[in-house]
Write an enzyme that holds these catalytic residues in place. Sequence first.
Site, mmCIF file in Angstrom:
data_model
loop_
_atom_site.group_PDB
_atom_site.id
_atom_site.type_symbol
_atom_site.label_atom_id
_atom_site.label_comp_id
_atom_site.label_asym_id
_atom_site.label_seq_id
_atom_site.Cartn_x
_atom_site.Cartn_y
_atom_site.Cartn_z
ATOM 1 N N GLY A 8 28.174 -20.505 -6.286
ATOM 2 C CA GLY A 8 27.926 -19.163 -5.753
ATOM 3 C C GLY A 8 29.170 -18.317 -5.852
ATOM 4 O O GLY A 8 29.451 -17.482 -4.987
ATOM 5 N N GLY A 11 29.306 -14.291 -5.452
ATOM 6 C CA GLY A 11 28.980 -13.622 -4.199
ATOM 7 C C GLY A 11 30.211 -13.325 -3.361
ATOM 8 O O GLY A 11 31.324 -13.741 -3.679
ATOM 9 N N MET A 13 30.990 -14.440 -0.365
ATOM 10 C CA MET A 13 31.588 -15.650 0.191
ATOM 11 C C MET A 13 32.277 -16.470 -0.891
ATOM 12 O O MET A 13 33.364 -17.018 -0.676
ATOM 13 C CB MET A 13 30.518 -16.499 0.882
ATOM 14 C CG MET A 13 30.283 -16.135 2.331
ATOM 15 S SD MET A 13 31.787 -16.240 3.353
ATOM 16 C CE MET A 13 32.250 -17.947 3.096
ATOM 17 N N GLY A 91 26.975 -24.591 2.888
ATOM 18 C CA GLY A 91 26.989 -23.497 3.846
ATOM 19 C C GLY A 91 25.789 -22.587 3.689
ATOM 20 O O GLY A 91 25.684 -21.580 4.389
ATOM 21 N N THR A 93 22.139 -21.168 4.137
ATOM 22 C CA THR A 93 21.194 -21.181 5.259
ATOM 23 C C THR A 93 19.805 -20.775 4.782
ATOM 24 O O THR A 93 19.599 -20.502 3.609
ATOM 25 C CB THR A 93 21.664 -20.247 6.389
ATOM 26 O OG1 THR A 93 21.782 -18.900 5.875
ATOM 27 C CG2 THR A 93 23.012 -20.690 6.935
ATOM 28 N N HIS A 147 23.915 -9.014 11.744
ATOM 29 C CA HIS A 147 24.473 -9.206 10.410
ATOM 30 C C HIS A 147 24.274 -7.961 9.559
ATOM 31 O O HIS A 147 23.500 -7.068 9.910
ATOM 32 C CB HIS A 147 23.827 -10.411 9.711
ATOM 33 C CG HIS A 147 24.299 -11.736 10.218
ATOM 34 N ND1 HIS A 147 23.765 -12.337 11.334
ATOM 35 C CD2 HIS A 147 25.266 -12.580 9.763
ATOM 36 C CE1 HIS A 147 24.375 -13.488 11.545
ATOM 37 N NE2 HIS A 147 25.279 -13.657 10.609
ATOM 38 N N HIS A 148 24.931 -7.942 8.429
ATOM 39 C CA HIS A 148 24.842 -6.829 7.484
ATOM 40 C C HIS A 148 23.407 -6.658 6.973
ATOM 41 O O HIS A 148 22.576 -7.556 7.067
ATOM 42 C CB HIS A 148 25.785 -7.077 6.306
ATOM 43 C CG HIS A 148 25.570 -8.400 5.627
ATOM 44 N ND1 HIS A 148 24.648 -8.585 4.626
ATOM 45 C CD2 HIS A 148 26.143 -9.612 5.840
ATOM 46 C CE1 HIS A 148 24.661 -9.833 4.221
ATOM 47 N NE2 HIS A 148 25.556 -10.490 4.951
ATOM 48 N N LYS A 151 21.475 -9.355 4.639
ATOM 49 C CA LYS A 151 21.124 -10.723 5.038
ATOM 50 C C LYS A 151 19.613 -10.823 5.206
ATOM 51 O O LYS A 151 19.003 -10.034 5.919
ATOM 52 C CB LYS A 151 21.826 -11.120 6.334
ATOM 53 C CG LYS A 151 21.590 -12.585 6.700
ATOM 54 C CD LYS A 151 22.484 -13.032 7.830
ATOM 55 C CE LYS A 151 22.248 -14.492 8.214
ATOM 56 N NZ LYS A 151 22.533 -15.416 7.095
ATOM 57 N N GLY A 157 21.029 -18.605 10.431
ATOM 58 C CA GLY A 157 21.228 -20.045 10.559
ATOM 59 C C GLY A 157 22.125 -20.395 11.728
ATOM 60 O O GLY A 157 21.927 -21.398 12.417
#
Length: 257
Positions: A8, A11, A13, A91, A93, A147-148, A151, A157
């Site tokens: 990922g 992205g 993250m 990580g 979710t 959250h933004h 999401k 999660g």
Amino acid sequence: MIRVGVLGAGGRMGQAIIAAIAAEPNMVLGGAVERAGHRSVGAKLGGGLTICSNPSALAHVCDVMVDFTSPDALEANLDAAWSTRTAIVIGTTGLAARHEAAAARAARDIAVLQTANTSIGVTVLCGLVEAAAARLADWDIEILDLHHRDKRDAPSGTALALGAAAARGRDTTLDAVRTALRDGVGAARAKGSIGFAAMRGGSAAGDHMVLFAGDGERIELVHRAESRDIFAHGAVAAAAWLAGKPPGRYSMADVVG
């Protein structure tokens, strides 16, 4: 030197994790993967590395992989990790039962650390929630997450993990005590049940509040993420801890503990 692969990588993250790895003296980026067709595939990362779309190739050159992708990609990523006996931090979710089953199967042969939130603070918060729920057995619990706007899963999660921690504190399961989402006129909630509220908007990195509501008094336990960097640094700490561990399922509580 621990070689870490990032799944990922295109992205937000993924990019934060790559930066966090670069800041660690005992780690090196082993490679990075993004889904086929993503605009970042083929991008240069320095050190002769290029973002590719083959998780199996990444697994061959890494000691541990970090997965912040999507539920649809998880099973292929687990298969890649399993084929080379490479540890993996998950990580991602919004997982379904089949994803949980796939993680359990992989953990028979490799080290799998699965978490809804890599923040050290949230990990500690889960412990506080479990302890408080045990002491306040008949208080209502409401869990709020912000959250933004991008999401997609709700509740988050992390919110569900906090609910599960509260249920453990009461020696039950979240499914047994979770109250339905409220919209319109409905029945009163069962005393001591656990409810959720999800807010989405702007660029919020992630706020979570656990409200314990008793008769005449309330307790609020809150964690506010001021930057995604906390999740990246937590993920890197988890990867460093997991590298070289025997097969099994682990959590951030193991890292913090």
